[in-house]
Design an enzyme around this catalytic site. Structure first.
Site, PDB file in Angstrom:
ATOM      1  N   ASP A 275     -51.894  53.422-111.234  1.00  0.00           N
ATOM      2  CA  ASP A 275     -52.437  54.168-112.376  1.00  0.00           C
ATOM      3  C   ASP A 275     -53.518  55.140-111.910  1.00  0.00           C
ATOM      4  O   ASP A 275     -54.605  55.196-112.472  1.00  0.00           O
ATOM      5  CB  ASP A 275     -53.002  53.192-113.417  1.00  0.00           C
ATOM      6  CG  ASP A 275     -53.156  53.833-114.793  1.00  0.00           C
ATOM      7  OD1 ASP A 275     -52.569  54.910-115.025  1.00  0.00           O
ATOM      8  OD2 ASP A 275     -53.861  53.249-115.637  1.00  0.00           O
ATOM      9  N   PHE A 276     -53.180  55.908-110.868  1.00  0.00           N
ATOM     10  CA  PHE A 276     -54.140  56.838-110.268  1.00  0.00           C
ATOM     11  C   PHE A 276     -54.213  58.077-111.165  1.00  0.00           C
ATOM     12  O   PHE A 276     -53.694  59.141-110.834  1.00  0.00           O
ATOM     13  CB  PHE A 276     -53.685  57.199-108.851  1.00  0.00           C
ATOM     14  CG  PHE A 276     -54.790  57.658-107.934  1.00  0.00           C
ATOM     15  CD1 PHE A 276     -55.751  56.777-107.478  1.00  0.00           C
ATOM     16  CD2 PHE A 276     -54.860  58.990-107.524  1.00  0.00           C
ATOM     17  CE1 PHE A 276     -56.759  57.189-106.622  1.00  0.00           C
ATOM     18  CE2 PHE A 276     -55.862  59.408-106.669  1.00  0.00           C
ATOM     19  CZ  PHE A 276     -56.819  58.517-106.218  1.00  0.00           C
TER      20      PHE A 276
END
Length: 356
Positions: free
Chosen positions: A215-216
């Site tokens: 979930d960058f």
């Protein structure tokens, strides 16, 4: 986490009590921070120091072993030179605490951690120059190469079968596709899922495996101004979506979310890709699947956010952030087509790398 009433709803006075009881700190300031599934609070202590109290939702709190691995991974990245938060031990010397609380839906158990506070602003508020996008891609690749060296007795917890946010399970979106009934977007999403099943899944055996942050995104990357009137990455947040995946997944996720913050979204891919490949060059199969994987992440974001809003309408503003920005981008990428978008990305990446 897609379960109604699982999100915690602790008050600031309850947070102050927890911080005092578990960590012997007296809060001089407490303020709420945004979160998708959990509750996050900024805490300044009278004894000195700034912290984030993270209260996990009741569903994820049922799996403390997974949270333990995530917490260890954050510390491991920190030890290896990346700006990740670390957890502080409570009065019992443990990094994880379980708190029972009635948040209006009966007594439930929530996992609590006190994390270091990282300075900076989210990258969503910074001008996304090609240089900053390059650093973002480079940092994402460094992060995954470090995580691949991670050793922990419960590392197998990251094999999260049928984890709905993993790019390994895009086809599971079909279960939720009804949330787009009546929306023209539904046809595009169905087409992307079909492309994923026919063009990505058969080639997955050629992807290189790794551990993904997962979930960058534009709200999980912090930046600070540097000495040259530019920005440097000062923090990586929220490891709740960590999973065993593939390097190409992390790159696709990074490109997708950075596109949502850029005035010319299609131009994002080149610099991010150049930064990534400065650490970890892609193989030919990974290159061939990048476009569909980026579109697949847009689809995950739209469908799952719409589903989450049906469960938590009170949190709609935060849940729909990426969706509002991303609909036009997805339509544009789909209209341009795979060949044209990939040519733009890979030519731009090559030119950017030549200048470096």
């Amino acid at each position: 986490m897609s379960v109604k009433h699982a999100k915690p709803n602790f008050s600031q006075s309850q947070v102050a009590e927890i911080v005092k009881r578990l960590f012997r700190l007296t809060a001089s300031e407490i303020r709420s921070l945004p979160s998708y599934d959990d509750q996050n609070f900024y805490v300044a202590a009278m004894e000195g120091g700034e912290y984030v109290l993270k209260i996990m939702n009741s569903e994820d709190s049922k799996n403390p072993m997974l949270i333990e691995v995530q917490t260890y991974a954050m510390s491991f990245l920190h030890q290896n030179g990346l700006p990740a938060q670390t957890a502080l031990p409570n009065t019992s010397g443990k990094l994880l605490s379980l708190e029972e609380m009635d948040c209006g839906y009966g007594c439930q158990t929530y996992l609590v951690r006190l994390l270091t506070y990282l300075p900076g602003t989210t990258i969503s508020k910074a001008p996304l120059t090609p240089e900053l996008l390059y650093e973002t891609g480079k940092t994402a690749a460094r992060m995954d190469t470090i995580l691949q060296k991670l050793e922990h007795p419960h590392l197998s917890m990251l094999e999260r079968e049928k984890f709905i946010w993993s790019l390994s399970y895009v086809h599971l979106l079909e279960t939720y596709i009804h949330v787009l009934d009546g929306d023209p977007l539904q046809d595009v999403v169905k087409s992307v899922i079909h492309q994923y099943k026919t063009c990505v899944v058969p080639k997955r055996s050629s992807f290189r495996k790794c551990i993904n942050h997962g979930d960058f995104n534009d709200l999980n990357v912090l930046v600070q101004p540097d000495d040259s009137d530019s920005y440097r990455i000062s923090g990586i947040l929220d490891f709740g979506d960590m999973n065993s995946g593939y390097y190409i997944h992390e790159l696709a996720i990074t490109i997708m979310y950075m596109m949502t913050e850029h005035p010319k979204p299609v131009e994002v891919g080149g610099p991010v890709l150049a930064g990534w490949e400065s650490v970890l060059p892609l193989n030919e199969t990974e290159k061939d699947c990048l476009y569909v994987l980026v579109l697949s992440r847009f689809c995950q974001s739209f469908v799952l956010a719409r589903h989450a809003v049906s469960l938590h309408p009170e949190n709609a503003e935060y849940l729909m952030i990426s969706t509002r920005k991303g609909v036009n981008i997805l339509h544009h990428l789909w209209k341009l087509g795979k060949e044209q978008v990939e040519n733009m990305w890979f030519q731009s990446a090559a030119q950017f790398s030549d200048r470096k």
